[in-house]
Structures are given as C-alpha cells and as structure tokens.
Write a protein that holds these residues in place. Structure first.
Motif, PDB file in Angstrom:
ATOM      1  N   TYR A   7      -7.169  -8.951 -11.816  1.00  0.00           N
ATOM      2  CA  TYR A   7      -8.351  -8.404 -11.282  1.00  0.00           C
ATOM      3  C   TYR A   7      -8.128  -7.068 -10.995  1.00  0.00           C
ATOM      4  N   TYR A   8      -7.132  -6.451 -10.110  1.00  0.00           N
ATOM      5  CA  TYR A   8      -7.078  -5.218  -9.666  1.00  0.00           C
ATOM      6  C   TYR A   8      -6.503  -4.442 -10.736  1.00  0.00           C
ATOM      7  N   ASP A   9      -5.600  -4.631 -11.381  1.00  0.00           N
ATOM      8  CA  ASP A   9      -5.137  -4.042 -12.715  1.00  0.00           C
ATOM      9  C   ASP A   9      -6.354  -3.525 -13.521  1.00  0.00           C
ATOM     10  N   ILE A  53     -10.503   4.259  -0.734  1.00  0.00           N
ATOM     11  CA  ILE A  53     -10.436   3.235   0.390  1.00  0.00           C
ATOM     12  C   ILE A  53     -11.264   2.329  -0.086  1.00  0.00           C
ATOM     13  N   ILE A  54     -10.720   1.198  -0.471  1.00  0.00           N
ATOM     14  CA  ILE A  54     -11.340  -0.052  -0.844  1.00  0.00           C
ATOM     15  C   ILE A  54     -11.894  -1.103  -0.002  1.00  0.00           C
ATOM     16  N   GLN A  55     -13.028  -0.562   0.795  1.00  0.00           N
ATOM     17  CA  GLN A  55     -13.552  -1.578   1.820  1.00  0.00           C
ATOM     18  C   GLN A  55     -14.937  -1.396   1.819  1.00  0.00           C
ATOM     19  N   ALA A  56     -15.593  -2.762   1.883  1.00  0.00           N
ATOM     20  CA  ALA A  56     -16.978  -2.678   1.657  1.00  0.00           C
ATOM     21  C   ALA A  56     -17.572  -2.687   3.062  1.00  0.00           C
ATOM     22  N   ALA A  74      -0.618  -4.851   4.424  1.00  0.00           N
ATOM     23  CA  ALA A  74      -0.383  -5.793   3.420  1.00  0.00           C
ATOM     24  C   ALA A  74      -1.661  -6.110   2.487  1.00  0.00           C
ATOM     25  N   GLY A  75      -1.633  -5.506   1.336  1.00  0.00           N
ATOM     26  CA  GLY A  75      -2.715  -5.629   0.550  1.00  0.00           C
ATOM     27  C   GLY A  75      -3.294  -4.010   0.413  1.00  0.00           C
ATOM     28  N   CYS A  76      -2.403  -3.006  -0.011  1.00  0.00           N
ATOM     29  CA  CYS A  76      -2.619  -1.517   0.395  1.00  0.00           C
ATOM     30  C   CYS A  76      -3.673  -0.809  -0.643  1.00  0.00           C
ATOM     31  N   GLY A  77      -4.268  -1.555  -1.714  1.00  0.00           N
ATOM     32  CA  GLY A  77      -4.869  -0.756  -2.611  1.00  0.00           C
ATOM     33  C   GLY A  77      -4.193   0.470  -3.069  1.00  0.00           C
ATOM     34  N   ASN A  78      -4.831   1.694  -3.383  1.00  0.00           N
ATOM     35  CA  ASN A  78      -3.954   2.918  -3.707  1.00  0.00           C
ATOM     36  C   ASN A  78      -3.337   3.577  -2.442  1.00  0.00           C
ATOM     37  N   LEU A  80       2.172  -2.847   0.353  1.00  0.00           N
ATOM     38  CA  LEU A  80       2.223  -3.876  -0.457  1.00  0.00           C
ATOM     39  C   LEU A  80       0.951  -4.208  -1.355  1.00  0.00           C
ATOM     40  N   SER A  81       1.104  -4.176  -2.705  1.00  0.00           N
ATOM     41  CA  SER A  81       0.102  -4.922  -3.372  1.00  0.00           C
ATOM     42  C   SER A  81       0.340  -5.737  -4.445  1.00  0.00           C
ATOM     43  N   ILE A  82      -0.454  -6.601  -4.816  1.00  0.00           N
ATOM     44  CA  ILE A  82       0.132  -7.606  -6.114  1.00  0.00           C
ATOM     45  C   ILE A  82      -0.150  -7.082  -7.251  1.00  0.00           C
ATOM     46  N   SER A  83      -1.180  -5.864  -7.303  1.00  0.00           N
ATOM     47  CA  SER A  83      -1.386  -5.137  -8.614  1.00  0.00           C
ATOM     48  C   SER A  83      -0.374  -4.024  -9.051  1.00  0.00           C
ATOM     49  N   TYR A 131      -0.781  -1.961 -11.271  1.00  0.00           N
ATOM     50  CA  TYR A 131      -1.354  -0.543 -11.529  1.00  0.00           C
ATOM     51  C   TYR A 131      -1.615  -0.068 -10.357  1.00  0.00           C
ATOM     52  N   GLN A 132      -1.882  -0.652  -9.283  1.00  0.00           N
ATOM     53  CA  GLN A 132      -2.322  -0.052  -7.810  1.00  0.00           C
ATOM     54  C   GLN A 132      -0.986   0.692  -7.362  1.00  0.00           C
ATOM     55  N   VAL A 133       0.081  -0.113  -7.538  1.00  0.00           N
ATOM     56  CA  VAL A 133       1.420   0.300  -7.051  1.00  0.00           C
ATOM     57  C   VAL A 133       1.683   1.744  -7.712  1.00  0.00           C
ATOM     58  N   CYS A 168       5.437  -3.722  -5.161  1.00  0.00           N
ATOM     59  CA  CYS A 168       4.502  -4.693  -5.862  1.00  0.00           C
ATOM     60  C   CYS A 168       5.051  -6.051  -5.644  1.00  0.00           C
ATOM     61  N   GLY A 169       4.255  -6.783  -4.922  1.00  0.00           N
ATOM     62  CA  GLY A 169       4.831  -8.203  -4.433  1.00  0.00           C
ATOM     63  C   GLY A 169       3.619  -9.039  -3.677  1.00  0.00           C
ATOM     64  N   ASP A 170       3.877 -10.332  -3.367  1.00  0.00           N
ATOM     65  CA  ASP A 170       2.966 -11.140  -3.056  1.00  0.00           C
ATOM     66  C   ASP A 170       2.997 -11.098  -1.285  1.00  0.00           C
ATOM     67  N   TYR A 171       1.901 -10.909  -0.421  1.00  0.00           N
ATOM     68  CA  TYR A 171       1.965 -11.202   0.752  1.00  0.00           C
ATOM     69  C   TYR A 171       2.254 -12.450   1.454  1.00  0.00           C
ATOM     70  N   HIS A 172       2.128 -13.568   0.429  1.00  0.00           N
ATOM     71  CA  HIS A 172       2.525 -14.981   0.884  1.00  0.00           C
ATOM     72  C   HIS A 172       4.021 -15.145   0.934  1.00  0.00           C
ATOM     73  N   PHE A 184      -3.916  -6.345   7.936  1.00  0.00           N
ATOM     74  CA  PHE A 184      -4.708  -6.886   6.429  1.00  0.00           C
ATOM     75  C   PHE A 184      -6.359  -6.519   6.293  1.00  0.00           C
ATOM     76  N   LEU A 185      -6.501  -5.258   5.611  1.00  0.00           N
ATOM     77  CA  LEU A 185      -7.713  -4.509   5.620  1.00  0.00           C
ATOM     78  C   LEU A 185      -8.484  -5.029   4.412  1.00  0.00           C
ATOM     79  N   GLU A 186      -9.186  -6.049   4.638  1.00  0.00           N
ATOM     80  CA  GLU A 186     -10.014  -6.624   3.557  1.00  0.00           C
ATOM     81  C   GLU A 186      -9.190  -7.124   2.244  1.00  0.00           C
ATOM     82  N   SER A 187      -8.146  -7.709   2.764  1.00  0.00           N
ATOM     83  CA  SER A 187      -7.093  -8.320   1.786  1.00  0.00           C
ATOM     84  C   SER A 187      -6.790  -9.667   2.166  1.00  0.00           C
TER      85      SER A 187
HETATM   86  C1  LIG Z   1     -10.227  -5.002  -1.249  1.00  0.00           C
HETATM   87  S1  LIG Z   1      -8.828  -4.374  -1.522  1.00  0.00           S
HETATM   88  C2  LIG Z   1      -8.212  -3.366  -0.096  1.00  0.00           C
HETATM   89  C3  LIG Z   1      -7.258  -2.338  -0.345  1.00  0.00           C
HETATM   90  C4  LIG Z   1      -6.972  -1.320   1.003  1.00  0.00           C
HETATM   91  N1  LIG Z   1      -6.671  -2.399   2.081  1.00  0.00           N
HETATM   92  C5  LIG Z   1      -7.853  -0.333   1.236  1.00  0.00           C
HETATM   93  O1  LIG Z   1      -8.429  -0.426   2.375  1.00  0.00           O
HETATM   94  O2  LIG Z   1      -8.033   0.233   0.365  1.00  0.00           O
HETATM   95  C6  LIG Z   1      -7.743  -5.762  -1.559  1.00  0.00           C
HETATM   96  C7  LIG Z   1      -6.133  -5.593  -1.525  1.00  0.00           C
HETATM   97  O3  LIG Z   1      -5.471  -6.721  -1.517  1.00  0.00           O
HETATM   98  C8  LIG Z   1      -4.252  -6.888  -2.394  1.00  0.00           C
HETATM   99  N2  LIG Z   1      -3.879  -8.212  -2.406  1.00  0.00           N
HETATM  100  C9  LIG Z   1      -4.721  -9.157  -2.856  1.00  0.00           C
HETATM  101  N3  LIG Z   1      -4.169 -10.364  -2.747  1.00  0.00           N
HETATM  102  C10 LIG Z   1      -2.822 -10.054  -2.412  1.00  0.00           C
HETATM  103  C11 LIG Z   1      -1.391 -10.568  -2.526  1.00  0.00           C
HETATM  104  N4  LIG Z   1      -1.420 -11.941  -2.879  1.00  0.00           N
HETATM  105  N5  LIG Z   1      -0.186  -9.947  -2.004  1.00  0.00           N
HETATM  106  C12 LIG Z   1      -0.435  -8.719  -2.060  1.00  0.00           C
HETATM  107  N6  LIG Z   1      -1.346  -7.809  -2.139  1.00  0.00           N
HETATM  108  C13 LIG Z   1      -2.584  -8.386  -2.266  1.00  0.00           C
HETATM  109  C14 LIG Z   1      -5.026  -6.383  -3.742  1.00  0.00           C
HETATM  110  O4  LIG Z   1      -3.946  -5.863  -4.660  1.00  0.00           O
HETATM  111  C15 LIG Z   1      -5.783  -5.076  -3.213  1.00  0.00           C
HETATM  112  O5  LIG Z   1      -4.840  -4.014  -3.075  1.00  0.00           O
END
Ligand SMILES: C[S@@+](CC[C@H](N)C(=O)[O-])C[C@H]1O[C@@H](n2cnc3c(N)ncnc32)[C@H](O)[C@@H]1O
Length: 255
Positions: free
Chosen positions: A15-17, A30-33, A61-65, A83-86, A88-90, A110-114, A130-133
């Motif tokens: 999805y994020y790629d 900043i990808i926050q709604a 954890a889930g750092c976006g760009n 750390l991002s799972i994507s 492309y974002q890394v 690039c990795g999984d926060y689990h 964990f900012l909206e991640s």
């Molecule tokens: C809504 S974006 C928020 C990005 C960032 N926190 C910001 O404020 O710009 C969600 C982020 O969570 C990351 N993410 C989602 N699931 C993840 C996982 N299992 N492991 C690591 N990152 C993850 C996505 O790749 C994306 O970068």
C-alpha cells in the motif's frame, strides 16, 4: 510469537509503496490525518506530549518518510531510528536524511514493528513512538510486547491513534462497523479496539502514564482533500458522524 500479522504487513508495505507519492502530493512529509493546520504545531505537540528530550535514543515505529524524525533531530540533540515496512518509504527517507545532513543522527531500516526485538538490541530506546502507525498492525499485542523488550527500564511508549466508538444501539453500532470496515479497506488499516490495546499494554507489563484526548483542534482539510482527490468515501451515502475517538496513550516500562 504469533506471526498472524504477516499477511497484513505485506498488504501495508504494498500500500505505501504504491500510495507514498500520493500522500506526498497532498500531505507533504508528515502523513498524519489528525492534525492542526501546520506541521510545526503538530510536531511540537508530539515532542512535548511524548516527553522527548536532549540525549534520548528514539524509535519512530512506522516512520513514513522520516518527516517527524527529521524534525525531532533538528529540534533536539537526539538520535532517531526510523522503521517502515515500505521499501519505497525507506529509500525516500534515506534521501531526505542525506539532503538534511542528518546521517549521524538518524538511521532508517526497512522492517516490521511486530519484530522489534529481532531488529534492535534489548533495552536500547528511551522512547518508542507510534504516530498513526500502530493502527495498521495485524497484531497490535505482538507489536506492543516486542516494543517492551527494546525499551530501557523507565523508557516510554507513545501511541497516537484512533479507536472506534461503541454503542448499545444496535443500528448505530452497525453503522460504526460499516464505516470502520470501509476505512480499513481504503487505508489498509486495522482499526484498534481501545480496551484490547490497553489490555495488551498492561499484559506486557507497561504501566500507564496517561490516556487522553489529543489536545488540539483538528483541521480535517488535508484529509478531506486527500479523500476527495482519490475517491475515498468512508460514509458511502450515510450522513457523516463521529465514529472514532482520537487518543494519545503514554506508558512506561517500570525500573
Ligand atoms: C500513516 S503513516 C504515518 C507515518 C509517520 N508516522 C508520519 O507521521 O509521517 C503509517 C506508517 O506506518 C508504517 N507501518 C505500518 N505497518 C507497519 C509495520 N508492520 N512495521 C513497520 N512500519 C509499519 C507505514 O509504512 C507508514 O510509514
């Protein structure tokens, strides 16, 4: 540890790629709604609320760009791991970190926060953000348990996210469920249950510092532009209603 999260994590990575450039075009870095009108106010709020301070080692954890990481590393003398799972974002994050000359202060993986305890050494971080991640997680309890391992004793986890409202009125509950299901589908999300999240934090031995409503006035214009531009309709003809609460949760690992 259960690996039931893997399918969801793969979906989120894809999805994020695919969607990162679309977020970039509308949201910027900043990808926050849920946000005030400008990024600076949002990130200063986070910095204070999460208790970020000079000298800390921080995991985003889930750092976006790496938009937040770059801001925090400029505002404070901190070391940040993103750390991002994507993938492309890394790559995009690496480019931006270099552009800002912050290679000594921010690393990105690039990795999984689990799987945090396999990615970082135990007791490494003062703060995990964990900012909206976390709401993307296939198994938030595993991610929380993993975060506990890599926090220093006395270190804190800060989670900004939203939780579906609940109702005794079956018809209203069905409407909430429908909107949540639409949101999960459109955003590769997995909206968390508040009670389960708190239960998972406590089972992992975290102690609660606070759970509270986020204290700024939300400006939905960016989120609304994004949804209009990309044809995302969460309510599908229903009248819009307040279906979720935005909260910030901070917990510490006891000494
Ligand atoms: C809504 S974006 C928020 C990005 C960032 N926190 C910001 O404020 O710009 C969600 C982020 O969570 C990351 N993410 C989602 N699931 C993840 C996982 N299992 N492991 C690591 N990152 C993850 C996505 O790749 C994306 O970068």
């Amino acid at each position: 540890m259960s690996n039931t999260y893997k399918e969801q994590s793969k979906k989120v990575a894809d999805y994020y790629d695919k969607w990162n450039d679309r977020y970039d075009a509308v949201y910027g870095k900043i990808i926050q709604a849920h946000r005030p009108p400008n990024d600076k106010d949002l990130l200063n709020y986070t910095l204070t609320s999460a208790g970020l301070q000079d000298g800390q080692t921080i995991l985003d954890a889930g750092c976006g760009n790496c938009g937040p990481a770059i801001y925090f590393a400029k505002a404070l003398k901190v070391y940040v791991e993103g750390l991002s799972i994507s993938p492309y974002q890394v790559e995009e994050s690496k480019r931006r970190i270099a552009e800002n000359g912050l290679q000594e202060r921010i690393s990105v993986t690039c990795g999984d926060y689990h799987e945090l305890s396999g990615l970082y050494t135990a007791n490494k971080f003062d703060r995990i953000l964990f900012l909206e991640s976390l709401g993307h997680a296939g198994n938030p309890s595993s991610a929380i348990a993993s975060a506990y391992e890599i926090l220093k004793p006395g270190g804190e986890i800060y989670i900004k996210d939203f939780y579906a409202k609940k109702s005794l009125d079956n018809l209203f509950q069905e409407k909430i469920n429908q909107v949540v299901s639409n949101l999960n589908r459109h955003y590769s999300y997995n909206v968390m249950d508040l009670e389960s999240t708190i239960g998972a934090l406590r089972k992992s031995n975290f102690e609660i510092d606070f759970i509270k409503r986020i204290d700024f006035k939300n400006d939905a214009s960016i989120k609304n532009d994004f949804e209009a531009q990309f044809g995302i309709d969460l309510f599908e003809g229903m009248e819009e209603f307040y279906f979720a609460e935005w909260l910030e949760i901070k917990c510490f690992k006891p000494l």
